[in-house]
Scaffold this motif. Structure first.
Motif, short mmCIF file in Angstrom:
data_model
loop_
_atom_site.label_atom_id
_atom_site.label_comp_id
_atom_site.label_asym_id
_atom_site.label_seq_id
_atom_site.Cartn_x
_atom_site.Cartn_y
_atom_site.Cartn_z
N UNK B 28 0.71 -1.14 -0.15
CA UNK B 28 0.20 0.04 0.01
C UNK B 28 1.06 1.13 -0.09
N UNK B 29 0.77 2.15 -0.95
CA UNK B 29 1.45 3.48 -0.96
C UNK B 29 0.51 4.57 -0.84
N UNK B 30 0.69 5.36 0.16
CA UNK B 30 -0.60 6.46 0.30
C UNK B 30 0.12 7.64 0.69
N UNK B 31 -0.74 8.72 0.62
CA UNK B 31 -0.42 10.05 1.07
C UNK B 31 -1.91 10.47 1.40
N UNK B 32 -1.84 11.20 2.76
CA UNK B 32 -2.95 11.55 3.36
C UNK B 32 -3.58 13.05 2.84
N UNK B 33 -5.11 12.79 2.61
CA UNK B 33 -5.94 13.83 2.30
C UNK B 33 -7.20 13.84 2.66
N UNK B 34 -7.77 14.93 3.12
CA UNK B 34 -9.23 14.86 3.74
C UNK B 34 -9.99 14.43 2.59
N UNK B 35 -10.85 13.61 2.81
CA UNK B 35 -11.60 12.93 3.73
C UNK B 35 -11.01 11.66 3.93
N UNK B 36 -10.04 11.45 3.12
CA UNK B 36 -9.38 9.90 3.12
C UNK B 36 -8.61 9.74 4.34
N UNK B 37 -7.96 10.80 5.03
CA UNK B 37 -6.92 10.50 5.88
C UNK B 37 -7.15 9.68 7.08
N UNK B 38 -8.47 9.49 7.54
CA UNK B 38 -8.60 8.63 8.57
C UNK B 38 -8.65 7.20 8.20
N UNK B 39 -9.17 6.96 6.89
CA UNK B 39 -8.85 5.72 6.30
C UNK B 39 -7.48 4.85 6.26
N UNK B 40 -6.55 5.68 5.75
CA UNK B 40 -5.36 5.34 5.92
C UNK B 40 -4.49 5.36 7.16
N UNK B 41 -5.00 6.15 8.09
CA UNK B 41 -4.69 6.48 9.42
C UNK B 41 -4.92 5.10 10.02
N UNK B 42 -5.92 4.46 9.92
CA UNK B 42 -6.55 3.25 10.61
C UNK B 42 -5.78 2.27 9.98
N UNK B 43 -5.72 2.07 8.48
CA UNK B 43 -4.94 1.06 8.17
C UNK B 43 -3.60 0.99 8.57
N UNK B 44 -2.85 2.09 8.68
CA UNK B 44 -1.18 2.26 9.28
C UNK B 44 -1.12 1.70 10.71
N UNK B 45 -2.47 2.18 11.51
CA UNK B 45 -2.56 1.46 12.58
C UNK B 45 -2.30 -0.20 12.52
N UNK B 46 -3.19 -0.68 11.73
CA UNK B 46 -3.26 -2.21 11.50
C UNK B 46 -1.77 -2.65 11.29
N UNK B 47 -0.92 -1.91 10.30
CA UNK B 47 0.23 -2.15 10.12
C UNK B 47 1.36 -1.86 11.04
N UNK B 48 1.16 -0.95 11.73
CA UNK B 48 2.09 -0.56 12.90
C UNK B 48 1.80 -1.76 14.17
#
Ligand code: SF4
Ligand code: SF4
Lengths: 100, 394
Positions: B28-48
């Motif tokens: 997964x390669x991503x850059x944050x942008x509203x309103x997607x941010x919380x999606x990738x934030x949650x996913x990167x939690x799962x990764x971390x």
């Protein structure tokens, strides 16, 4: 360059080239406006031309440079530019000179 | 087969992140942008947290995000990203390359208005702008559909007859940040549903060297485009098949379109996304007051299901099309143009267009009542004087 062109059903998806060395099938010799001419007696066999040629147009026999493959040579002139021989060993001539 | 529901209170973004965790893409390669941010934030939690072993690439822009995805997908691994609005706009060049290179990347797009004026709220101008990029487009009405569409997207993209990237659209904030009950399926079942990815090419396979993305000039570019069109033509069948298989596995079957009180309706409202949820209630009320209204929701906008649209609209007396983006100086909004093109020469029905909800403008029940009432009037008179309407603009 009379390769028969394939239709859309017969080519790989997404323009993927699925095997190596297909450039062999693609003859770029008709592109050239200038033709390199080898002056054998001036050549010092340094092979710089072979190293720098962006195509595979320098013919070699063993480790000896033996001339050009005009089916692939695009006439860019890099070989003539890079050739370090004291007396010119590659001369670029206009392609039109050979048309007669 | 009995299927037990397993409801969780999740936002749309959390639900999609959860789907991604279950899909477990290799990259997964991503850059944050509203309103997607919380999606990738949650996913990167799962990764971390080690819940998923995805290689997460944090890039410096969306252009780089899609570029990294193209590289990863070309090396034969399952690849995902997500974006919104201006992020999608910045990806533009590579969005086309992903589709033309036939790379089955899956990308949730959390729909948001494009700048300027700068605005972070929902409309569909981001995805509609990308409608000709060669990506399949699925649209979601709510968080459950966003979750379900994300899982299905993987299978659709990787179908051997398709091999095209898929955008999963969900309305910014309305779906992405609204909390709903979402039925989350068993990890193992999701895994077996999507199956193992069998890539067509692998750039890193040294035994079988391939070249991806070479120059393609006058002699073959056209043929590759024709081929790409063919992939898109097969996509509808694949989407249909995957929707049915999804129903068999998880108890929720998906069609290309969904009709609501459509069969016996005299007139039809067409749209996509979350507004269709509100419209269900409005149609129920209209029915009570004697107006035979129904709706046709498009779950798939690309490939455009023209035969299905024709079949459902034939014999109807009036149609209203809801567009959550404008197509400045075109005949009307993008969905309207598609619907009227599909009907051309097949059915002579008055079709009216409503541009609505730009920049997140709330589309209220009373606004939709007006749409239903006006379309009812058109169905009675057979006359439509004003095709283009801006719903709720002052
Ligand atoms: S002209 Fe260019 S292509 Fe031809 S032999 Fe020289 S370097 Fe190679
Ligand atoms: S660069 Fe010049 S001197 Fe060297 S091998 Fe080629 S032709 Fe001969």
């Amino acid at each position: 360059m009379t390769m028969k062109k394939k239709g859309w059903k017969d080519i790989t998806e997404g323009n993927i080239i699925d095997k190596p060395a297909t450039a062999l099938e693609y003859k770029t010799g008709t592109w050239k406006a200038f033709r390199p001419i080898w002056i054998k007696e001036n050549c010092i066999q340094c092979k710089f031309c072979w190293l720098y040629c962006p195509d595979m147009a320098i013919k070699m026999k063993g480790d000896k440079m033996t001339g050009f493959d005009y089916e692939y040579c695009k006439g860019c002139g890099i070989c003539a530019k890079i050739c370090p021989a004291k007396k010119k060993a590659i001369e670029m001539k206009k392609e039109t000179e050979f048309e007669k | 087969m009995s299927i037990m529901a397993n409801y969780h209170a999740l936002t749309g973004n959390e639900a999609v992140a959860y789907a991604m965790k279950q899909i477990a893409p290799d990259v997964v390669a991503a850059y944050p942008i509203t309103p997607q941010t919380s999606l990738m934030q949650k996913f990167s939690d799962f990764v971390a947290d080690g819940d998923v072993d995805t290689e997460m690439i944090l890039v410096e822009s969306e252009h780089s995000a899609m570029s990294a995805c193209v590289g990863a997908a070309a090396s034969g691994v399952r690849t995902m990203t997500a974006t919104a609005a201006n992020g999608l706009a910045l990806m533009w060049e590579i969005v086309y390359i992903a589709a033309s290179s036939r790379l089955p990347i899956v990308m949730p797009v959390v729909n948001r208005a494009l700048s300027a004026p700068i605005n972070i709220h929902c409309d569909h101008s981001d995805a509609m702008g990308a409608r000709d990029s060669g990506w399949i487009q699925l649209w979601s009405e709510n968080a459950q559909e966003a979750y379900d569409n994300t899982i299905q997207a993987v299978k659709i993209a990787e179908d051997p007859d398709v091999r095209l990237p898929v955008m999963v659209n969900l309305d910014g904030f309305v779906i992405s940040h609204g909390m709903e009950n979402v039925d989350i399926y068993d990890d193992k079942k999701v895994k077996s549903f999507i199956g193992e990815y069998k890539p067509l090419v692998n750039l890193l396979d040294l035994k079988h060297p391939v070249t991806i993305g070479p120059l393609d000039l006058q002699d073959y570019y056209f043929e590759h485009k024709r081929q790409q069109a063919e992939g898109m033509m097969h996509a509808q069948k694949a989407i249909d098949k995957v929707g049915k298989e999804f129903g068999a596995s998880f108890g929720r079957e998906y069609d290309i379109v969904e009709g609501y009180k459509l069969e016996d309706a005299d007139f039809v409202i067409i749209g996509l996304g979350s507004t269709m949820g509100t419209l269900r209630m409005v149609i129920d009320e209209a029915r009570k007051s004697g107006m035979k209204a129904g709706f046709l929701k498009l779950r798939v906008f690309r490939p455009f299901p023209k035969e299905i649209v024709r079949k459902h609209l034939k014999g109807k007396k009036a149609v209203a099309v809801l567009d959550r983006s404008d197509s400045f100086n075109a005949v009307s909004g993008p969905l309207y143009s598609e619907i009227t093109s599909a009907l051309y020469g097949v059915a002579d029905i008055p079709v009216v267009n409503y541009i609505y909800g730009l920049g997140g403008r709330d589309t209220s029940v009373s606004m939709l009542h007006r749409v239903v009432k006006d379309t009812y009037d058109i169905s009675k008179s057979g006359k439509c004087d004003n095709i283009l309407n801006y719903l709720g603009v002052r």
